[in-house]
Scaffold this motif. Sequence first.
Motif, mmCIF file in Angstrom:
data_model
loop_
_atom_site.group_PDB
_atom_site.id
_atom_site.type_symbol
_atom_site.label_atom_id
_atom_site.label_comp_id
_atom_site.label_asym_id
_atom_site.label_seq_id
_atom_site.Cartn_x
_atom_site.Cartn_y
_atom_site.Cartn_z
ATOM 1 N N ARG A 224 0.850 -1.182 0.000
ATOM 2 C CA ARG A 224 0.000 0.000 0.000
ATOM 3 C C ARG A 224 0.892 1.240 0.000
ATOM 4 N NH1 ARG A 224 -4.355 2.264 4.409
ATOM 5 N NH2 ARG A 224 -2.429 2.770 5.517
ATOM 6 N N SER B 254 1.277 5.374 -0.015
ATOM 7 C CA SER B 254 0.595 6.548 0.524
ATOM 8 C C SER B 254 1.131 7.804 -0.138
ATOM 9 C CB SER B 254 0.813 6.648 2.038
ATOM 10 O OG SER B 254 0.322 5.520 2.699
ATOM 11 N N TYR C 33 -4.213 6.790 -1.028
ATOM 12 C CA TYR C 33 -3.554 5.499 -0.967
ATOM 13 C C TYR C 33 -3.697 4.757 -2.293
ATOM 14 C CZ TYR C 33 -4.077 6.479 4.003
ATOM 15 O OH TYR C 33 -4.057 7.076 5.244
ATOM 16 N N GLN D 143 -3.609 0.790 -3.012
ATOM 17 C CA GLN D 143 -3.460 -0.593 -2.580
ATOM 18 C C GLN D 143 -3.178 -1.446 -3.796
ATOM 19 O OE1 GLN D 143 -3.592 -2.034 0.588
ATOM 20 N NE2 GLN D 143 -3.006 -3.923 -0.469
#
Length: 124
Positions: A19, A21, A80, A82
């Motif tokens: 993930r 950011s 984010y 993912q």
Amino acid sequence: QVQLVESGGGLVQTGDSLRLSCTASGRTFSSNTLGWFRQAPGQEREFLAAISWTGGRTYYADSVKGRFTISRDNTKNTVYLQMNSLKPEDTAVYYCARTLAVQAVEGANRYDYWGQGTQVTVSS
């Protein structure tokens, strides 16, 4: 001015998840759309996904639809990405960027602020 800082990259194995950011600071207006791109050595910068800052509209490249998910946390000014089921061909530097455009958000030239990038390496 808008500052974008990516984090979360690293070295993973095929099939793993990561993930990423992207935290925004500065003049972050509610009309911003934030996008994720990547660039592998010798290749052009590739659009992956984008999300509007309000309203939650999302956009995906066909190449990552179903494997990557973009989301946001407005309380943290953070977006984010993912990434699941990673493959060696996902190896690249991943960038976060800002656009005020509401259409054609897949074009890198529509973005005016970029982060420094975070390296993702997927080993086979």
